[in-house]
Write a protein that holds these residues in place. Structure first.
Motif, mmCIF file in Angstrom:
data_model
loop_
_atom_site.group_PDB
_atom_site.id
_atom_site.type_symbol
_atom_site.label_atom_id
_atom_site.label_comp_id
_atom_site.label_asym_id
_atom_site.label_seq_id
_atom_site.Cartn_x
_atom_site.Cartn_y
_atom_site.Cartn_z
ATOM 1 N N ALA A 144 0.857 -1.179 0.000
ATOM 2 C CA ALA A 144 0.000 0.000 0.000
ATOM 3 C C ALA A 144 0.898 1.235 0.000
ATOM 4 N N TYR A 145 0.809 2.049 -1.047
ATOM 5 C CA TYR A 145 1.701 3.193 -1.175
ATOM 6 C C TYR A 145 1.447 4.194 -0.047
ATOM 7 N N ASP A 146 2.532 4.610 0.593
ATOM 8 C CA ASP A 146 2.483 5.544 1.720
ATOM 9 C C ASP A 146 2.654 6.960 1.181
ATOM 10 N N LYS A 147 1.534 7.640 0.942
ATOM 11 C CA LYS A 147 1.561 8.975 0.341
ATOM 12 C C LYS A 147 2.122 10.007 1.318
ATOM 13 N N VAL A 148 2.833 10.991 0.767
ATOM 14 C CA VAL A 148 3.365 12.096 1.547
ATOM 15 C C VAL A 148 2.983 13.394 0.827
ATOM 16 N N ALA A 149 2.381 14.340 1.549
ATOM 17 C CA ALA A 149 2.007 15.617 0.952
ATOM 18 C C ALA A 149 3.249 16.314 0.391
ATOM 19 N N GLY A 150 3.168 16.733 -0.864
ATOM 20 C CA GLY A 150 4.283 17.411 -1.504
ATOM 21 C C GLY A 150 5.168 16.516 -2.336
ATOM 22 N N LEU A 151 4.942 15.195 -2.248
ATOM 23 C CA LEU A 151 5.686 14.245 -3.066
ATOM 24 C C LEU A 151 4.714 13.515 -3.986
ATOM 25 N N ASP A 152 4.977 13.556 -5.283
ATOM 26 C CA ASP A 152 4.170 12.794 -6.228
ATOM 27 C C ASP A 152 4.551 11.315 -6.154
ATOM 28 N N ALA A 153 3.622 10.457 -6.553
ATOM 29 C CA ALA A 153 3.945 9.035 -6.657
ATOM 30 C C ALA A 153 4.954 8.829 -7.787
ATOM 31 N N PRO A 154 5.811 7.811 -7.678
ATOM 32 C CA PRO A 154 6.777 7.562 -8.747
ATOM 33 C C PRO A 154 6.087 7.179 -10.055
ATOM 34 N N GLN A 155 6.832 7.284 -11.145
ATOM 35 C CA GLN A 155 6.341 6.881 -12.446
ATOM 36 C C GLN A 155 6.629 5.398 -12.683
ATOM 37 N N ALA A 156 5.803 4.775 -13.509
ATOM 38 C CA ALA A 156 6.039 3.388 -13.890
ATOM 39 C C ALA A 156 7.278 3.292 -14.768
ATOM 40 N N PHE A 157 7.980 2.156 -14.671
ATOM 41 C CA PHE A 157 9.078 1.885 -15.586
ATOM 42 C C PHE A 157 9.271 0.381 -15.716
ATOM 43 N N VAL A 158 9.887 -0.018 -16.841
ATOM 44 C CA VAL A 158 10.178 -1.420 -17.124
ATOM 45 C C VAL A 158 11.625 -1.505 -17.577
ATOM 46 N N THR A 159 12.362 -2.479 -17.029
ATOM 47 C CA THR A 159 13.756 -2.663 -17.408
ATOM 48 C C THR A 159 14.102 -4.142 -17.258
ATOM 49 N N ASN A 160 15.374 -4.476 -17.368
ATOM 50 C CA ASN A 160 15.848 -5.839 -17.141
ATOM 51 C C ASN A 160 17.141 -5.753 -16.360
ATOM 52 N N GLU A 161 17.334 -6.675 -15.429
ATOM 53 C CA GLU A 161 18.528 -6.589 -14.576
ATOM 54 C C GLU A 161 19.824 -6.674 -15.374
ATOM 55 N N LYS A 162 19.797 -7.331 -16.544
ATOM 56 C CA LYS A 162 21.014 -7.435 -17.349
ATOM 57 C C LYS A 162 21.452 -6.082 -17.905
ATOM 58 N N ASP A 163 20.529 -5.110 -17.904
ATOM 59 C CA ASP A 163 20.854 -3.772 -18.392
ATOM 60 C C ASP A 163 21.287 -2.831 -17.265
ATOM 61 N N MET A 164 21.358 -3.353 -16.028
ATOM 62 C CA MET A 164 21.722 -2.549 -14.871
ATOM 63 C C MET A 164 23.153 -2.872 -14.444
ATOM 64 N N THR A 165 23.837 -1.893 -13.875
ATOM 65 C CA THR A 165 25.182 -2.097 -13.341
ATOM 66 C C THR A 165 25.101 -2.260 -11.827
ATOM 67 N N PRO A 166 25.523 -3.409 -11.286
ATOM 68 C CA PRO A 166 25.465 -3.595 -9.828
ATOM 69 C C PRO A 166 26.362 -2.591 -9.105
ATOM 70 N N ASN A 167 25.944 -2.181 -7.920
ATOM 71 C CA ASN A 167 26.722 -1.284 -7.066
ATOM 72 C C ASN A 167 27.513 -2.111 -6.065
#
Length: 273
Positions: A144-167
């Motif tokens: 359940a998204y925890d809304k905070v006044a003054g902060l918009d909800a994040p945008q949707a996105f789609v990716t794949n872990e193979k395209d990410m660089t581990p930290n």
């Protein structure tokens, strides 16, 4: 069928000759749900999903872990949903472990293969179907998204872990790394679902004790995990469920990498009432 390095359950039942002894345990501080417990008899079904069953790995429980639920979804060819989420306040992460999922977000079509990751904010118009010839299995983490006044909800996105660089974790020479799909400084997000990777022999060298609840699904490999006062053996397909402040550490014994999908709640004040 698209090959996958990740473990996914297929159900079935053990023979009558199998011993009852297993590694499943539920305590006041943590639970371990081994892959062998994910059988046909413990599957569930959802409204408005066709050709679909699921294993519920976790759900909010009063006095235990209360912020999230996690499913492993299994959708047969031709199955899926035009109305997948019935709670308008629920956000989600989807992570594909086997097969191909066709995800439609506000009319945009995304074909997700193993390693595919999607973040879905609340009240989003999305659909999910299996348009392939083989079953698709994916994790669905809901909160359940925890809304905070003054902060918009994040945008949707789609990716794949193979395209990410581990930290890499500092001081570990890459032996311990985290694949982060969300910028930790983006305070719109109130949960993170990451992938943690340990090289053989790597460790969490202290007992982490913190406020974040966890769901850990082992994607690959095996390790010995410290949970509260106990050392438990875990392997690909096992799930660990930790309440807040449960001490935790890990030793990855090899021979290959030890990797898990990790949920945690973040970036919000503690509720006082």
């Amino acid at each position: 069928m698209t090959s996958s390095p990740y473990f996914a359950p297929t159900g079935g039942h053990p023979p009558q000759t199998q011993l009852l002894t297993d590694r499943a345990v539920f305590t006041d501080a943590y639970a371990v749900i081994p892959k062998g417990t994910m059988r046909d008899i413990v599957t569930s079904f959802l409204p408005f999903w066709t050709g679909t069953r699921l294993w519920v790995l976790s759900r909010p429980l009063s006095g235990f872990a209360e912020t999230f639920s996690q499913y492993i979804m299994e959708v047969q060819p031709g199955g899926g949903s035009e109305t997948p989420e019935t709670d308008p306040e629920a956000e989600a992460v989807l992570f594909v472990v086997e097969g191909t999922l066709t995800l439609t977000i506000a009319g945009d079509v995304h074909v997700m293969e193993p390693g595919g990751y999607a973040y879905l904010p609340p009240a989003l118009d999305w659909r999910a179907h299996n348009e392939s010839q083989q079953p698709v299995r994916f994790h669905w983490v809901r909160k359940a998204y925890d809304k905070v006044a003054g902060l918009d909800a994040p945008q949707a996105f789609v990716t794949n872990e193979k395209d990410m660089t581990p930290n890499e974790m500092p001081g570990t020479e890459g032996k311990w790394a985290t694949t982060r799909f969300v910028d930790p400084s983006d305070l719109r997000h109130d949960m993170h679902v990451n992938i943690v990777t340990f090289e053989p022999g790597a460790v969490i060298p202290f007992a982490e004790t913190h406020v974040m609840e966890h769901g850990l699904y082992v994607l690959e490999g095996k390790a010995v995990y410290r949970l509260n006062q106990d050392w438990v053996e875990v392997e690909a397909g096992d799930y660990m469920w930790l309440r807040a402040f449960c001490p935790q550490a890990c030793y990855a014994g090899g021979p290959g990498k030890f990797r898990y999908l990790l949920y945690k709640d973040v970036n919000r004040h503690m509720k006082l009432r």
